[in-house]
Design a protein around this motif. Structure first.
Motif, short mmCIF file in Angstrom:
data_model
loop_
_atom_site.label_atom_id
_atom_site.label_comp_id
_atom_site.label_asym_id
_atom_site.label_seq_id
_atom_site.Cartn_x
_atom_site.Cartn_y
_atom_site.Cartn_z
N HIS A 122 32.04 23.76 24.51
CA HIS A 122 32.02 24.30 25.87
C HIS A 122 31.67 25.78 25.79
O HIS A 122 31.40 26.32 24.72
CB HIS A 122 33.39 24.14 26.54
CG HIS A 122 33.85 22.72 26.67
ND1 HIS A 122 33.40 21.88 27.65
CD2 HIS A 122 34.72 21.98 25.92
CE1 HIS A 122 33.97 20.68 27.51
NE2 HIS A 122 34.77 20.72 26.46
N CYS A 157 32.26 26.97 32.73
CA CYS A 157 31.74 26.49 31.45
C CYS A 157 30.22 26.64 31.52
O CYS A 157 29.60 26.17 32.46
CB CYS A 157 32.11 25.03 31.25
SG CYS A 157 31.38 24.30 29.77
N GLU A 159 28.11 25.81 28.97
CA GLU A 159 27.47 25.01 27.92
C GLU A 159 27.49 23.58 28.42
O GLU A 159 28.58 23.04 28.68
CB GLU A 159 28.27 25.16 26.62
CG GLU A 159 27.60 24.64 25.39
CD GLU A 159 26.35 25.41 25.02
OE1 GLU A 159 26.28 26.63 25.29
OE2 GLU A 159 25.43 24.79 24.49
N CYS A 161 28.13 20.03 28.98
CA CYS A 161 29.10 19.22 28.23
C CYS A 161 29.30 17.85 28.85
O CYS A 161 30.32 17.20 28.61
CB CYS A 161 30.42 19.97 28.12
SG CYS A 161 31.12 20.45 29.70
N HIS A 165 30.43 18.59 33.77
CA HIS A 165 30.22 20.00 33.40
C HIS A 165 30.34 20.96 34.59
O HIS A 165 30.98 22.00 34.50
CB HIS A 165 28.83 20.12 32.75
CG HIS A 165 28.30 21.50 32.64
ND1 HIS A 165 28.84 22.43 31.78
CD2 HIS A 165 27.28 22.12 33.28
CE1 HIS A 165 28.16 23.57 31.90
NE2 HIS A 165 27.22 23.41 32.80
N MET A 168 33.74 22.19 35.79
CA MET A 168 34.57 22.87 34.80
C MET A 168 34.58 24.37 35.11
O MET A 168 33.69 25.10 34.71
CB MET A 168 33.99 22.61 33.41
CG MET A 168 35.05 22.63 32.34
SD MET A 168 34.44 22.06 30.78
CE MET A 168 35.54 23.01 29.74
#
Ligand code: CUA
Length: 201
Positions: A122, A157, A159, A161, A165, A168
């Motif tokens: 993440h 977040c 990144e 994921c 995502h 997040m």
């Protein structure tokens, strides 16, 4: 040696050769440019690191991602008031949430954030700050920041994921010293805190 000396020697191939060590003028200019670029990059990195507060996320520690959610400080993630305006937070990232989802701090708080993941990779980016770090399972990433302004600083977040995502995210709430003291007095449990927050509005 200065360029003036070189200019005066123009026309005398022997002296010219001696002064320039036989280096072609074009090559000499490229060398000057290369040195200037190196000095420029070095200055930029120095300013970024020491004046602008850029931080290279280092591997602070190693943990076992299989047990990190059940043992140790990330089993009960959250913020600890260390006194004197210093705070530390243990944040756990996992699909697809951050624990804790909200971090409340008084203005001026200096915080060290220790973050890790219990599943996959993440990221943590706190809006309007230089907090921007990779969150890698098995690794503890540490990032420090001083919140000098009252306000809401959403974190996300950054990144990719998986399907959740985009969900997040969380918020750092930076409140005035007085509001923070009132919240702290309101007691530890969430219900009391939310009542106190409503009372403020
Ligand atoms: Cu976690 Cu994207």
């Amino acid at each position: 040696m200065s360029d003036d000396t070189l200019d005066e020697s123009v026309g005398d191939p022997a002296i010219d050769e001696q002064l320039t060590m036989g280096i072609d003028p074009w090559e000499r200019n490229w060398m000057k440019l290369t040195i200037a670029l190196l000095v420029g990059f070095f200055a930029a990195v120095t300013v970024a690191g020491f004046a602008a507060g850029f931080q290279l996320p280092g591997a602070e520690d190693r943990v076992d991602p299989r047990t990190v959610a059940t043992e140790g400080p990330w089993a009960d993630p959250g913020v600890t008031d260390l006194g004197n305006g210093k705070f530390e937070a243990y944040v756990l990232a996992q699909v697809w949430s951050f624990s804790p989802r909200e971090i409340t701090l008084p203005v001026g708080a200096e915080i060290d954030i220790y973050i890790t993941s219990s599943d996959l990779q993440h990221g943590l980016k706190v809006t309007d700050t230089n907090v921007n770090i990779m969150v890698v399972p098995g690794q503890v990433s540490k990032v420090s920041y001083t919140f000098d302004e009252v306000g809401e600083f959403p974190y996300i977040c950054h990144e990719y994921c998986g399907s959740g995502h985009a969900a997040m995210f969380g918020t750092v709430n930076v409140v005035s010293e007085a509001d923070y003291a009132a919240l702290a007095e309101g007691g530890g449990d969430a219900e009391t805190e939310s009542t106190a927050e409503e009372g403020d509005e």
